[in-house]
Every structure is written in structure tokens, then in C-alpha cells.
Design a protein around this motif. Structure first.
Motif, PDB file in Angstrom:
ATOM      1  N   GLN A 117      36.776  38.449  41.912  1.00 50.39           N
ATOM      2  CA  GLN A 117      35.654  38.856  42.766  1.00 50.39           C
ATOM      3  C   GLN A 117      34.371  39.051  41.970  1.00 50.39           C
ATOM      4  OE1 GLN A 117      36.826  42.161  45.321  1.00 50.39           O
ATOM      5  NE2 GLN A 117      38.917  41.381  45.413  1.00 50.39           N
ATOM      6  N   GLY A 118      34.203  38.213  40.948  1.00 50.54           N
ATOM      7  CA  GLY A 118      32.986  38.263  40.162  1.00 50.54           C
ATOM      8  C   GLY A 118      32.992  39.299  39.061  1.00 50.54           C
ATOM      9  N   ASN A 119      34.095  40.000  38.868  1.00 45.78           N
ATOM     10  CA  ASN A 119      34.203  40.984  37.784  1.00 45.78           C
ATOM     11  C   ASN A 119      34.557  40.235  36.505  1.00 45.78           C
ATOM     12  OD1 ASN A 119      35.140  43.036  35.947  1.00 45.78           O
ATOM     13  ND2 ASN A 119      35.407  44.402  37.695  1.00 45.78           N
ATOM     14  N   ASN A 120      33.699  40.323  35.500  1.00 42.63           N
ATOM     15  CA  ASN A 120      33.955  39.580  34.258  1.00 42.63           C
ATOM     16  C   ASN A 120      34.460  40.487  33.135  1.00 42.63           C
ATOM     17  OD1 ASN A 120      31.686  40.930  33.319  1.00 42.63           O
ATOM     18  ND2 ASN A 120      30.557  39.082  32.744  1.00 42.63           N
ATOM     19  N   ASN A 121      34.970  41.690  33.517  1.00 33.79           N
ATOM     20  CA  ASN A 121      35.453  42.622  32.508  1.00 33.79           C
ATOM     21  C   ASN A 121      36.504  43.535  33.126  1.00 33.79           C
ATOM     22  OD1 ASN A 121      35.522  43.856  29.943  1.00 33.79           O
ATOM     23  ND2 ASN A 121      34.053  45.417  30.570  1.00 33.79           N
ATOM     24  N   THR A 122      37.640  42.972  33.512  1.00 34.94           N
ATOM     25  CA  THR A 122      38.667  43.732  34.244  1.00 34.94           C
ATOM     26  C   THR A 122      39.584  44.506  33.305  1.00 34.94           C
ATOM     27  OG1 THR A 122      40.099  41.778  34.287  1.00 34.94           O
ATOM     28  CG2 THR A 122      38.668  42.142  36.201  1.00 34.94           C
ATOM     29  N   TYR A 123      39.060  44.946  32.174  1.00 35.80           N
ATOM     30  CA  TYR A 123      39.865  45.635  31.165  1.00 35.80           C
ATOM     31  C   TYR A 123      40.528  46.904  31.697  1.00 35.80           C
ATOM     32  CZ  TYR A 123      36.469  49.424  30.573  1.00 35.80           C
ATOM     33  OH  TYR A 123      35.663  50.527  30.790  1.00 35.80           O
ATOM     34  N   GLY A 147      42.789  42.891  38.921  1.00 34.16           N
ATOM     35  CA  GLY A 147      43.120  42.370  37.605  1.00 34.16           C
ATOM     36  C   GLY A 147      44.350  41.492  37.574  1.00 34.16           C
ATOM     37  N   TRP A 148      45.223  41.627  38.572  1.00 35.13           N
ATOM     38  CA  TRP A 148      46.439  40.822  38.615  1.00 35.13           C
ATOM     39  C   TRP A 148      46.149  39.439  39.185  1.00 35.13           C
ATOM     40  CZ3 TRP A 148      49.302  45.077  41.831  1.00 35.13           C
ATOM     41  CH2 TRP A 148      49.479  46.222  41.026  1.00 35.13           C
ATOM     42  N   ILE A 149      46.959  38.486  38.801  1.00 37.31           N
ATOM     43  CA  ILE A 149      46.799  37.115  39.307  1.00 37.31           C
ATOM     44  C   ILE A 149      47.301  37.034  40.742  1.00 37.31           C
ATOM     45  CG2 ILE A 149      47.681  34.754  39.078  1.00 37.31           C
ATOM     46  CD1 ILE A 149      47.565  35.142  36.059  1.00 37.31           C
TER      47      ILE A 149
END
Length: 694
Positions: free
Chosen positions: A536-542, A549-551
Motif C-alpha cells: 500500500q505504498g509503504n516503503n519501510n515495513t520494518y 508486511g506479510w505477502i
């Protein structure tokens, strides 16, 4: 608390807790300690049952042997010494410390102020004042294990040129897989489930690169925001796996998974974080190394050892120049390679590992140790060639024997396919394994690990769907994560129902994938990119241990999955692409060069065409190193318009179109003339003709 167990002298090596069949030898390095106490606990780690003073110290290693102890014994340490934080000495006997060589953990870390060596307050000098509370009840403890070799199957031993890497997260890869049983999802056991193995074989990968599996800590500030350290780059124990990744709780689960993957022809590479630990800066907790021997394990600021030399951006950096720290890293690597059968390692922020007082040194002793080690020389070694210290980007600077994540490949390829002008020459260099960076000292094309996307950044779907990052869910006001992503949404930000934009995005995904798999060097695919996975456009799901964060397996596109599988098979079966030597352009005995570049008219590229900022289309021909193999022709059109084109004249090969990215059925193309669709890739196979000339 009195000691009732008999203590013998023991040995200073191996370090950690070693069971010999009759008892356990304990060995802990601390060069600056004045006393080391071994603390034994009940089987649950709740009650401290014994305290044993280790009286022997050899070359800085405190050791003792306790006869009768068995695997399963829970233990920790208390270390005495000078409390002088201003001088870098942070000994505090009140704090229970984890053995740096712990092979298995009991219990979880529970955040409490007692975990800190100092008394937390608003005082700017708070870290100078010792905290006397006991931290044992909040600490995970180490568990004595059998020292057995657990892996049983032979390693696939896949040659570098045939390697295709799949970067994945143990938990995130399988948490939403509909065919994997609920009770093992998110664990090592799920990775070896038949549904997972079938998918990995379908897409043709040869190695799965797992994000950190060493036991790690969830940052306190994240847990307070109901988030977690999902990625795991916050190591607590370099010899122990993350307990949450074991469905059975048994270490054998890892080896069984590795065995199953090996039997399926898939290697296992671990992402390892030896550059820093979870103890943070001078205000961080005292859990292990900080309380055992802060001055030895960490790099302090020159002239001010109260503070750490924060080369990693994570608060501290391990002192890899210290021989005992180097030994710890080497022992950890050898354990994972020999006990669990791991095939390779990707070194996070590897630049930090090679730093000394003068900066980065490609001849650092740690690198030499790895490259001469009889176990590690058989492993694939991959460096992330940057950190946040001075001169923190050193792509191409690691010694022969290391491959490197090629960040330039990622950026240039993204810029090329988003239509930026003047990219042709730099794109060609990256497409040909970046020989300008790696072709020295007999390094090979696999020195360049090419990738379009990785865990850190946009997924492939988001790369073609978002112009800007959308990290609001991280709770940092969208300030975290990279701002310059070289992405393009195709005309509308985020998800859309406009068919024209959807078709463009689908084509762009295939363009990126085709480029990645047809490039010289080693391709690395981000897990989920073949499934249209979005964050959803999050480029840092750390910090997103959830559906973000899950596939997402439910949005899988069978057509895209098959396209990736076809690209993988093309790569594996054609030595023209998966070659062991850099292409040079020199002619072979048939009059063909190993690589040749053409304009869209089928003519050799001129200097003027290379330097034309408007030129966004070209053809590249790869000729195999063997005399009888097939050649590969790749035609790329990154422009937004249709381009008439001709195949280069060739009386040696008969060309047949194998794949294209236009989403249209492959035509029965016989003629040399063709029309290149906007933003498209065409891949031709060339079979030898005129065999009598060979």
C-alpha cells in the motif's frame, strides 16, 4: 546463594556452553572483568538455583566445567568490574547477561527499566549513575544444547552463474499462504511445506535468502506503539535462532527445513547482522555484550569512550577489529554453515565489518579470515556495500570472493524504465554486470547481485503504482523510509480501476523482471513480486508484523508467476546469459563478439546514439561462450511511443521470439522487421546455422 555443584577448571575454548556427554564447559570472554559468575536457573528460567564463580581466566576467557549438567540447563551470567561509563566501562553485577554464544533461548525479553545498567531519568548524565535493580526476571536466558551436526542432506552446490536468489522473510512469506497449515505458518516448518516448495520450483529460483533469523529484540519504543521489530535487524544472539520462527521449539526444525530445500535443489542464504547489536547507544539496555566487556565488543568514539561510534545508524557498531569479536563472528558463521547446512550469507551493512581506525579497508582481517576459512570458502558471501559512516558507499570495493548488492543497478534500471533521458549508456553498463565496478583482480560477473526491489523499499507492484511513499502506519509522520524511489505510478497514485493504467503497470512489471533476468550478473527477486504483492505504498515495513508486511497470496497472478518461471528457465538454459566471464565485445572464431549493441535499425550503436538523451531503445546480443549454444537477443524500448525496428543482420543464428512483455500472444514472427510497442521488451533465441563453419 551457595554453590553445591562441583566446579572444575575447564577450558577456554570452545566458547559458550559445551556439553561433552558428562558435563558442561562454560567459557566467556571478558578482558576487563574482575569476576564472572555463572547463574543457573530452573527449567523455566524463573528461579535462580545456583551461582558459581568462574575462577579461571585464560587470555581474557573465563571458564569452568560443571560435571553432571545436561542439555536443557538454563543459565546466564553476572559480570563484575569497574563502573566508569565515562571511560567506556559499564560493568553492573545486578544485571543478568545473556551468553553471546547462546545456542537456544528460554523466555522472552520483557521491557522494564531494570534492564538498563543506569537509572533512567531526565538527567542528561543519567547513564553515569548505576542502577542496582536485578534484571533477571525480565531477561531471556541461554539453554545448553547438544553440539550435534543437525543437517543431513548434501548441499546442492549450485554454481554462481546459475544462481537465482529469492529474498524472503520467514514469517511474512507464509503467514497468509492458503495451502499451508495454520499451526506452522510463519515458521521454518512452513518453508519446507510442499505447497511452498512447489511454488519456489515453479518460479525457478535456486536460493532463498532469508532476512535475519538470529534471535532479535523488539524495540521498546515500537512495542509501546503496538508495533514490532518485524524485519529482525536488531540481533540479541548470533548463535541462536529467533524462537518465534520455530513451530516445534526444536532446533532440528531449521535443519529439517534446510534438508528439504536442499533436496528440492534450493540453497539457503542467511541475512546476518554482525555490524551492530540490539543494545543501542549509551542510553540503551544492558543485555549482553555491553555488560560483559563494553570496551572490547563495541567501537567507541575516539577520545570519548562514553559514546559509541555509530557507523550503522542503530546506536552502536561491533568492534570487528578485536580478535575475540572477530572470533565470535567466525564461530557463528561456521556454526550456521556446518550445524544447519546454510549455503551462504548476506552481510548487512558490510562496510562496517571492514572498518578500522582509518576507515573502510577491503583487506580487513575479518574478510581475510572468511576467505581463507575451509568452511566459509564453500559458501556464497554477499556484502551490502554501504553504511552511514564517512565514505559510506563502497560499491565494487570488496575483495574477490565477495559478491555485492548492486544498488546502482537498482537505481539506473528504475530510471531507465520510468523514461528518464540520457540513461542508455549507464543502463548498458549495469545490464552487462557492471564490469566497470567489478572486473578487476579476476572477479567474476556474479560479483554483481542485481535487484530491482528488496525488503527495504517499494515492492514491484508499488514501484509502478506510487510516486510517493505512504508510511503513515509506521507512526513517524511519513518521515521514515527513502524519499527518492525512482518510481512512477503510470498516471494515478495508488490503486486504480482505469484499464489503461492497469495494463501499463502490468507491462512495466514485466519489463523490470525481464531486464533483471536477462542481465549479466546474479538476479535477486523480492518474494511476492511475482504475486503482485503490495504494501500500500509503504516503503519501510520494518515494524509491520501484520497483513501490511506479510505477502498477500490471495492476489496472486498466475500469468505473472508463469512469466517469472519462463524467465528463470531461459536464464538457466542459456550460457549466453548465465556466463562465468565478463563480456568484453571481443570477436570469437565465428566472427561474433560475446556482446554487441545495436540501434533499433539493427546497426551497431554509434557514439552519437549512445549519447543521445532522447534515445531510449536498443538491442543487445549475447553470444554463448561455447560453440554450440544458443545466442540471446534482447530488444528494449523504454520510450512511450511505438518504434519501428529491425533485427540485426546475422548469418550465424536463426532468431525466434521466445518472450515479450506486451501481454499479447507471441506472434509467428518470421520477418526481420517489427514494431516495438511502447515500453516493451522482446527476447529472441538464436540457434546456430551454418554448422559447417564450426
Amino acid at each position: 546463594m551457595t554453590t553445591v555443584l562441583a566446579l572444575k577448571e575447564g577450558k577456554p575454548y570452545p566458547r559458550g556452553a559445551y556439553f561433552d556427554g558428562k558435563g558442561v564447559n562454560f567459557a566467556l570472554f571478558s578482558d576487563h572483568a574482575t569476576n564472572v559468575t555463572l547463574c543457573l536457573f530452573d527449567q523455566h528460567g524463573d528461579a535462580e538455583t545456583e551461582r558459581i564463580t568462574l575462577k579461571e581466566c585464560t587470555n581474557g576467557v573465563w571458564h569452568g566445567y560443571v560435571e553432571g549438567l545436561q542439555p536443557g540447563q538454563v543459565y546466564g551470567y553476572r559480570v563484575d568490574g569497574i563502573w566508569a561509563p565515562a571511560d567506556g566501562l559499564r560493568f553492573n553485577h545486578n544485571k543478568l547477561l545473556l551468553d553471546p554464544y547462546a545456542r537456544k533461548l528460554s523466555g522472552q525479553l520483557q521491557w522494564n527499566d531494570a534492564l538498563y545498567g543506569y537509572t533512567i531519568s531526565d538527567d542528561p548524565d543519567a547513564d553515569l549513575h548505576m542502577d542496582e535493580r536485578d534484571s533477571a526476571r525480565f531477561m531471556p536466558k541461554a539453554v545448553v544444547v547438544n553440539p550435534d551436526i543437525l543437517v543431513k542432506s548434501a548441499k546442492p552446490d549450485i554454481r554462481w552463474p546459475k544462481t537465482i536468489i529469492y529474498e524472503a522473510h520467514v514469517r511474512g512469506l507464509t503467514m497468509q499462504h492458503p495451502l499451508i497449515p495454520d499451526d506452522i505458518r510463519g515458521t521454518f516448518a512452513a518453508l519446507s511445506d510442499s505447497a511452498m516448495i512447489s511454488h519456489l520450483q515453479r518460479i525457478g529460483i535456486t536460493a532463498i535468502e532469508l532476512m535475519p533469523v538470529h534471535a532479535f529484540v523488539h524495540d521498546r519504543h515500537l512495542q509501546e506503539r503496538q508495533l514490532s521489530n518485524y524485519w529482525g535487524y536488531n540481533t540479541l544472539a548470533y548463535f541462536a535462532p529467533e524462537p518465534a520462527y520455530l513451530s516445534s521449539g526444536a532446533l532440528e526444525e531449521i535443519a529439517k527445513t534446510v534438508d528439504t530445500l536442499h533436496e528440492a535443489g534450493i540453497e539457503v542464504i542467511l541475512d546476518v547482522v554482525y555490524n551492530h547489536t540490539c543494545e543501542g547507544n549509551h542510553l540503551g539496555p544492558t543485555l549482553c555484550w555491553k555488560g560483559i566487556d563494553n570496551l572490547s565488543y563495541y567501537r567507541e568514539l575516539p577520545g570519548n569512550p562514553r559514546y559509541y561510534d555509530n557507523l550503522t545508524g542503530c546506536g552502536n557498531a561491533l568492534n570487528t577489529s578485536h580478535p575475540k569479536v572477530m572470533q565470535m563472528i567466525m564461530d557463528s558463521l561456521r556454526l550456521w554453515a556446518s550445524v544447519y547446512g546454510i549455503d551462504g550469507f548476506r552481510f548487512d551493512l558490510a562496510l562496517t565489518l571492514g572498518r578500522n581506525e582509518n576507515g573502510f579497508n577491503r583487506d580487513h582481517a575479518l574478510f581475510h579470515a572468511m576467505l581463507q576459512d575451509p568452511v566459509l570458502t564453500r559458501c556464497k558471501l554477499i556484502a551490502e556495500p554501504w553504511d552511514v559512516g564517512p565514505g559510506g558507499f563502497q560499491l565494487g570495493s570488496f575483495p574477490p570472493g565477495f559478491s555485492e548488492w548492486n544498488g546502482d543497478y537498482r537505481d539506473v534500471t528504475r530510471e531507465f524504465w520510468t523514461g528518464q533521458e540520457g540513461m542508455l549508456s549507464s543502463f548498458a553498463s549495469r545490464f552487462a554486470a557492471s564490469s566497470d565496478l567489478f572486473n578487476e583482480q579476476h572477479r567474476r560477473p556474479w560479483s554483481s547481485v542485481n535487484f530491482i526491489t528488496a525488503h527495504d523499499g517499494f515492492t514491484l507492484h508499488d514501484l509502478v503504482s506510487y510516486n510517493d511513499k505512504h508510511n503513515e502506519a509506521n507512526g513517524e509522520d511519513n518521515q521514515d523510509g527513502a524519499n527518492d524511489n525512482h518510481s512512477w505510478n503510470g498516471g494515478e497514485e495508488g490503486e486504480t480501476d482505469q484499464q489503461e493504467i492497469l495494463e501499463l503497470r502490468a507491462r512495466q512489471k514485466r519489463n523490470f523482471l525481464a531486464t533483471l533476468f536477462m542481465s549479466q550478473g546474479i538476479p535477486m527477486l523480492l518474494a511476492g513480486d511475482e504475486l503482485n504483492n503490495s504494501q500500500q505504498g509503504n516503503n519501510n515495513t520494518y515494524c509491520q508484523d501484520n497483513e501490511l508486511g506479510w505477502i498477500n497470496w490471495h492476489q496472486a497472478d498466475d500469468g505473472l508467476i508463469d512469466f517469472v518461471g519462463e524467465l528463470a528457465q531461459l536464464r538457466k538454459h542459456h550460457s549466453a546469459i548465465s556466463r562465468a566471464e565478463f563480456v568484453t565485445g571481443k570477436l570469437n572464431e565465428q566472427g561474433n563478439s560475446d556482446i554487441a549493441w545495436f540501434n533499433v535499425n539493427g546497426e551497431s550503436m554509434s557514439n552519437e546514439q549512445w549519447n543521445d538523451p532522447q534515445n531510449k531503445a536498443m538491442t543487445v546480443k549475447f553470444v554463448p561462450p561455447d560453440k554450440t549454444g544458443c545466442a540471446i537477443l534482447v530488444i528494449l524500448n523504454a520510450s512511450h511511443v511505438t518504434v519501428p525496428a529491425r533485427l540485426p543482420y546475422c548469418d550465424t543464428y536463426d532468431w525466434a521470439l521466445m518472450l515479450d512483455t506486451t501481454l499479447n500472444p507471441i506472434p509467428n514472427q518470421e520477418a526481420d522487421e517489427l514494431i516495438l510497442e511502447p515500453r516493451s521488451v522482446y527476447i529472441y533465441e538464436g540457434k546456430l546455422i551454418r554448422q559447417e563453419k564450426l
